[in-house]
Motif scaffolding. Structure first.
Motif, PDB file in Angstrom:
ATOM      1  N   PRO A  35       0.707  -1.638   0.114  1.00 33.69           N
ATOM      2  CA  PRO A  35       0.144   0.263   0.018  1.00 33.69           C
ATOM      3  C   PRO A  35       0.760   1.138  -0.214  1.00 33.69           C
ATOM      4  O   PRO A  35       0.209   2.235  -0.840  1.00 33.69           O
ATOM      5  N   ALA A  36       1.884   1.635   0.060  1.00 34.54           N
ATOM      6  CA  ALA A  36       2.912   1.978   1.061  1.00 34.54           C
ATOM      7  C   ALA A  36       3.241   3.176  -0.253  1.00 34.54           C
ATOM      8  O   ALA A  36       3.835   4.098  -0.827  1.00 34.54           O
ATOM      9  N   GLY A  37       4.222   1.683  -0.660  1.00 35.88           N
ATOM     10  CA  GLY A  37       4.251   1.674  -1.966  1.00 35.88           C
ATOM     11  C   GLY A  37       3.442   2.689  -3.903  1.00 35.88           C
ATOM     12  O   GLY A  37       4.079   3.151  -4.356  1.00 35.88           O
ATOM     13  N   THR A  38       2.821   2.001  -3.456  1.00 32.60           N
ATOM     14  CA  THR A  38       1.685   2.145  -4.302  1.00 32.60           C
ATOM     15  C   THR A  38       0.873   3.761  -4.434  1.00 32.60           C
ATOM     16  O   THR A  38       0.506   4.395  -4.819  1.00 32.60           O
ATOM     17  N   ALA A  39       0.833   4.395  -2.669  1.00 28.52           N
ATOM     18  CA  ALA A  39       0.578   5.622  -2.275  1.00 28.52           C
ATOM     19  C   ALA A  39       1.213   6.266  -2.930  1.00 28.52           C
ATOM     20  O   ALA A  39       1.587   7.135  -3.628  1.00 28.52           O
ATOM     21  N   ALA A  40       2.575   5.545  -2.812  1.00 29.64           N
ATOM     22  CA  ALA A  40       3.823   6.601  -3.437  1.00 29.64           C
ATOM     23  C   ALA A  40       3.518   6.742  -5.144  1.00 29.64           C
ATOM     24  O   ALA A  40       4.537   7.916  -5.769  1.00 29.64           O
ATOM     25  N   PHE A  41       3.891   5.564  -5.378  1.00 31.18           N
ATOM     26  CA  PHE A  41       3.632   5.865  -7.427  1.00 31.18           C
ATOM     27  C   PHE A  41       2.552   6.742  -7.831  1.00 31.18           C
ATOM     28  O   PHE A  41       2.606   7.566  -8.635  1.00 31.18           O
ATOM     29  N   PHE A  42       1.105   6.253  -7.191  1.00 32.42           N
ATOM     30  CA  PHE A  42       0.347   7.815  -7.297  1.00 32.42           C
ATOM     31  C   PHE A  42       0.857   8.913  -7.018  1.00 32.42           C
ATOM     32  O   PHE A  42       0.425   9.978  -8.291  1.00 32.42           O
ATOM     33  N   GLY A  43       1.229   9.449  -5.728  1.00 34.59           N
ATOM     34  CA  GLY A  43       2.044  10.730  -6.101  1.00 34.59           C
ATOM     35  C   GLY A  43       2.932  11.084  -6.675  1.00 34.59           C
ATOM     36  O   GLY A  43       3.226  12.501  -7.752  1.00 34.59           O
ATOM     37  N   LYS A  44       3.612  10.062  -7.272  1.00 33.54           N
ATOM     38  CA  LYS A  44       4.486  10.296  -8.442  1.00 33.54           C
ATOM     39  C   LYS A  44       3.976  10.661  -9.741  1.00 33.54           C
ATOM     40  O   LYS A  44       4.301  11.332 -10.635  1.00 33.54           O
ATOM     41  N   LEU A  45       2.730  10.073  -9.429  1.00 30.79           N
ATOM     42  CA  LEU A  45       2.263  10.338 -10.979  1.00 30.79           C
ATOM     43  C   LEU A  45       1.219  12.199 -10.872  1.00 30.79           C
ATOM     44  O   LEU A  45       0.144  12.798 -11.752  1.00 30.79           O
ATOM     45  N   GLY A  46       1.025  12.228  -9.899  1.00 29.69           N
ATOM     46  CA  GLY A  46       0.733  13.518  -9.457  1.00 29.69           C
ATOM     47  C   GLY A  46      -0.828  13.664  -9.287  1.00 29.69           C
ATOM     48  O   GLY A  46      -1.218  14.712  -8.932  1.00 29.69           O
TER      49      GLY A  46
END
Length: 132
Positions: A35-46
Motif C-alpha cells: 500500500p505504501a509503495g502504491t501510494a508513493a507511485f500515485f504521488g509520482k504521477l501527480g
C-alpha cells in the motif's frame, strides 16, 4: 439474436472474469507493491497518494461484488472511472499496445469496454442480487 437460454451464463462468466481481474490487481497493489509503495507511485504521477487506498479498496470490494453478483450492473459502472484514470494517468502516454514499454492502454481499454458490456447485460445467472 441473443440466445436467452445462454445469455445469463455469458454474463456470469464475464462477471467472474472481471471480478477476478480486479482482485488480482488489488492483490498486486497490496502484496507486491505494498500500500505504501502504491501510494508513493500515485504521488509520482501527480495524484493524491491517498487516492491509492481508495483505488485498492474499490478494486477489492468491486471484484468481490462482481464475483458474487451483488449489484453487478452498478458495480461495473462504478469501476469504469478507475480504469479510465489508469489510461489517462499511466497507460495512455505509452501508446496503444500493451506490449509497449510501460504498457499501452490496449488491455485497460478492452477491460473498460467489458465493464460496460457487463453493465448492459446485468448480473446474469447465480447472482446474489437480481437487477431489472
Amino acid at each position: 439474436m441473443t440466445d436467452a437460454r445462454t445469455a445469463p451464463y455469458a454474463a456470469l462468466l464475464l462477471r467472474i472474469s472481471l471480478g477476478g481481474l480486479f482482485l488480482a490487481h488489488a492483490g498486486l497493489k497490496l502484496f507486491v507493491f505494498t500500500p505504501a509503495g502504491t501510494a508513493a507511485f500515485f504521488g509520482k504521477l501527480g495524484l493524491p497518494p491517498a487516492l491509492a487506498y481508495a483505488v485498492m479498496a474499490a478494486e477489492a470490494l468491486g471484484g468481490l461484488a462482481l464475483i458474487l453478483g451483488v449489484y453487478a450492473r452498478w458495480v461495473a459502472l462504478a469501476l469504469v472511472p478507475i480504469l479510465v484514470g489508469a489510461i489517462v494517468a499511466v497507460h495512455g502516454a505509452n501508446g496503444f499496445f500493451a506490449q509497449n514499454p510501460g504498457g499501452g492502454w490496449e488491455f485497460v481499454g478492452f477491460w473498460t469496454v467489458a465493464l460496460l458490456v457487463q453493465a448492459l447485460l446485468g448480473s446474469g445467472a447465480h447472482a446474489l442480487t437480481r437487477e431489472a
